[in-house]
Write a protein that holds these residues in place. Structure first.
Motif, PDB file in Angstrom:
ATOM      1  N   ARG A 230       2.939   8.641   7.056  1.00 32.50           N
ATOM      2  CA  ARG A 230       2.784   7.229   6.735  1.00 32.50           C
ATOM      3  C   ARG A 230       3.657   6.419   7.671  1.00 32.50           C
TER       4      ARG A 230
ATOM      5  N   ARG B 161      -5.851   9.429  -1.576  1.00 35.69           N
ATOM      6  CA  ARG B 161      -5.390   8.707  -2.757  1.00 35.69           C
ATOM      7  C   ARG B 161      -4.279   7.752  -2.347  1.00 35.69           C
ATOM      8  N   TYR B 162      -4.366   6.509  -2.835  1.00 37.99           N
ATOM      9  CA  TYR B 162      -3.304   5.541  -2.567  1.00 37.99           C
ATOM     10  C   TYR B 162      -3.313   4.465  -3.648  1.00 37.99           C
ATOM     11  N   ARG B 163      -2.274   3.675  -3.656  1.00 39.86           N
ATOM     12  CA  ARG B 163      -2.103   2.631  -4.657  1.00 39.86           C
ATOM     13  C   ARG B 163      -1.949   1.296  -3.945  1.00 39.86           C
TER      14      ARG B 163
ATOM     15  N   ILE C 231       0.857  -1.191   0.000  1.00 35.39           N
ATOM     16  CA  ILE C 231       0.000   0.000   0.000  1.00 35.39           C
ATOM     17  C   ILE C 231       0.887   1.232   0.000  1.00 35.39           C
ATOM     18  N   GLU C 232       0.708   2.085  -0.982  1.00 37.85           N
ATOM     19  CA  GLU C 232       1.490   3.310  -1.132  1.00 37.85           C
ATOM     20  C   GLU C 232       0.542   4.506  -0.967  1.00 37.85           C
ATOM     21  N   TRP C 233       0.671   5.183   0.173  1.00 36.25           N
ATOM     22  CA  TRP C 233      -0.184   6.349   0.432  1.00 36.25           C
ATOM     23  C   TRP C 233       0.330   7.528  -0.394  1.00 36.25           C
ATOM     24  N   LEU C 234      -0.549   8.202  -1.133  1.00 41.74           N
ATOM     25  CA  LEU C 234      -0.141   9.262  -2.049  1.00 41.74           C
ATOM     26  C   LEU C 234      -0.533  10.656  -1.577  1.00 41.74           C
TER      27      LEU C 234
ATOM     28  N   LEU D 109      -2.069   5.441   7.610  1.00 43.58           N
ATOM     29  CA  LEU D 109      -2.110   6.812   7.129  1.00 43.58           C
ATOM     30  C   LEU D 109      -2.743   7.675   8.211  1.00 43.58           C
TER      31      LEU D 109
END
Length: 619
Positions: free
Chosen positions: A91, A116-118, A73-76, A100
């Motif tokens: 993060r 937004r995250y990936r 999980i990549e927090w944007l 987050l």
């Protein structure tokens, strides 16, 4: 302005009266999952928060492990969804959770945040199916009214596009676009301990860049969903059978239940008429002096029935600190912090223990200490120890330090709330030992008898009259128990008179015409009256009226020797005019005395194997 600053010190203590709980919920959470050809997912969430109270942060924890693999999980980022303003966020990793946290300021309002995250490896690709299996709504969360989830594959998937939703909530709505380019899920009334999990089965060909895992699992996935659906059908069938049995029994039990319910209600009415009515007393319009020479902390603790209310007791703590200063055990020092261009931005006050105060707290004091002719009672010393030794450094404490100490949560309660809960009980016991009983013994006995009868009748009815009693007699017993526990408890005649007199004194301090009629004798006593105004929660009105009286009578105010102002200006009546502007700010000093709550093609309550999940919270 020196008096205004001095008056502000008294009002700072009023801040401890704002012992209101805070809470929040989610009217709506909207999520869009854009699935990518390599199996990742780009996510955009708009989370709506409806705040009651003051909040400054929120977090979202997502677990990175599921039944079918691990996820990255990549927090944007986080933005204000309405203004587009980016918000500060951080993060972190907590074991298997990606966390987050973002910061903001909100009080008694509704805010929307865009996240937004990936998700790395969000889709598992097999030979005959591609699966996106994800807990869109976490396992634990605040009350959630409605959720809308949109799943967008990298290309239309006409060959295979099935979506299953797992949740404890009632079935919602599922729409798959006619061109198979997206699916939308809507569901309402999500329990706080229930996730909302989506399982989308798609054509594996549209995920050409994703790693293909061995095996054909499409039929296995369908079979698993069939089992979930069959379990729901069995639950529904059991509910229908129970409803039929209940319907038959209700017809037999109705006459008995009606007689019992009528009897319980009649018993409550008779008992209330005899034991629950407050003693009849002649009216009193005003009391121009404190009805009794009580320590100011005691007053809020004795004005409520049966038990001290922490939300009222905390006013007594504020008044005690001011009383300790008035008696010479504490000195209040004011300092000003300058902002840009030398402009004064805010004022800070420090409460300093005097030598007399230290002697009292260490047991070295004699009865002669104290400028006003009395030493502190044990419970007042306890409050002073808390102020100086617990919240401060043993010598002094600032408003900021007191706020930080009071708001710190231990378990489910703040430190201040834990203190005032036990402190109020001590003062009620002290008053009853010193003066008289607060609660009428005969009324208390009648209340206990009534509750015992309710318990017996409700218990027998639950056992012998199922199922109707579960829907009529048992709820009625609970309702009557609540009514009886409050209405059947009355004050003793002496206590009722005491409360009436303090209410009359409170009216006096909030009525300018009554204070004017009291004559000039009132003005030299304003310090003593002020501590009681704080304990009764009317200090702001009292001070406004006092300022008008001082100006009207041209009274020469003198600087209290226990208050050290940062200003060199004189102590005059005019300086009291701006005192009320301090009240709202000062009442927010300890606005949180309780912890915030912590928040986790068809519908079923099964599932649980998807990624995501976790929890969310705010405070």
């Amino acid at each position: 302005m020196r008096v205004a600053r001095f008056i502000a010190t008294a009002l700072v203590l009023l801040s401890l009266t704002a012992a209101t709980a805070k809470e929040y919920d989610h009217p709506l959470i909207e999520q869009t999952y854009r699935l990518l050809p390599n199996g990742d997912a780009e996510v955009e969430e708009i989370r709506t928060f409806r705040f009651s109270g003051s909040f400054s942060w929120a977090n979202l924890k997502r677990i990175t492990k599921g039944q079918y693999g691990n996820y990255g999980i990549e927090w944007l980022g986080v933005w204000d969804a309405d203004s587009g303003e980016p918000l500060r966020y951080s993060r972190s990793l907590e074991g298997e959770y990606a966390v987050l946290r973002w910061e903001y300021q909100a009080k008694d309002t509704t805010r929307r945040f865009r996240l937004r995250y990936r998700i790395r490896d969000a889709v598992q690709r097999y030979q005959d199916v591609a699966q996106f299996y994800w807990k869109a709504i976490e396992d634990e969360h605040a009350p959630l009214q409605r959720v809308r989830i949109t799943i967008i594959p990298p290309a239309p998937s006409p060959e295979l596009f099935k979506v299953f939703v797992h949740s404890k909530a009632p079935p919602g709505r599922l729409d798959i676009a006619g061109d198979f380019s997206r699916a939308t899920v809507e569901q309402a009334d999500i329990p706080t301990d229930s996730y909302v999990e989506v399982r989308a089965m798609l054509d594996p060909a549209i995920f050409a860049s994703a790693l293909q895992q061995p095996g054909k699992l499409y039929e296995a996935f369908l079979e698993e969903e069939r089992r979930f659906a069959e379990r729901e059908l069995r639950k529904a069938e059991r509910r229908r059978r129970i409803e039929k049995v209940i319907g038959a029994l209700i017809l037999l039990e109705i006459p008995i239940v009606l007689v019992l319910c009528s009897g319980l209600i009649g018993y409550l009415v008779v008992t209330y008429n005899r034991y629950g009515r407050e003693p009849a007393l002649p009216d009193i319009e005003y009391e121009r002096e404190p009805p009794r020479d009580l320590p100011p902390a005691v007053v809020p603790s004795i004005l409520t029935q049966r038990a001290a209310n922490p939300n009222e007791v905390v006013k007594g703590f504020s008044a005690t600190v001011l009383e300790a200063a008035r008696l010479g055990y504490v000195r209040i020092e004011e300092t000003e912090k300058a902002g840009q261009l030398g402009l004064v931005r805010n004022t800070e006050r420090r409460y300093v223990l005097t030598p007399e105060g230290r002697a009292v707290l260490t047991g070295e004091a004699s009865p002669s200490l104290g400028r006003k002719g009395r030493v502190l009672e044990p419970f007042e010393k306890q409050a002073l120890r808390l102020l100086i030794f617990d919240a401060g450094d043993g010598e002094s404490v600032t408003e900021t330090e007191l706020r930080k100490w009071a708001e710190k949560t231990e378990g489910s309660k703040t430190r201040m709330l834990r203190f005032v809960e036990s402190w109020g009980k001590q003062m009620r016991r002290w008053f009853e030992r010193t003066y008289f009983r607060l609660d009428d013994p005969a009324s208390e006995k009648a209340r206990h008898r009534f509750l015992i009868v309710l318990l017996i009748v409700g218990g027998i009815g639950t056992v012998l009259l199922l199922p109707l009693s579960l829907f009529t007699l048992t709820p009625l017993s609970v309702i009557l128990a609540i009514i009886g526990a409050t209405s059947l408890s009355r004050r003793s005649p002496e206590a009722a008179r005491e409360v009436q007199r303090w209410d009359a004194f409170k009216r006096f301090m909030t009525d300018f015409s009554a204070m004017r009629e009291a004559g000039p004798e009132l003005l030299p006593l304003w310090e003593r009256y002020l501590v009681y105004a704080v304990s009764l929660g009317v200090a702001d009105k009292f001070l406004r009226h006092l300022a008008n009286l001082v100006e009207e009578r041209s009274y020469a105010m003198t600087q209290p020797n226990w208050y050290v102002s940062s200003s060199a200006k004189g102590f005059s009546a005019d300086s009291m005019a701006g005192m009320t502007s301090f009240v709202q700010n000062l009442q927010n000093l300890t606005s949180a005395l309780s912890s915030s709550t912590s928040s986790g093609g068809g519908f079923s309550s099964g599932g649980g194997g998807g990624g995501g999940g976790g929890s969310s919270s705010a405070g």
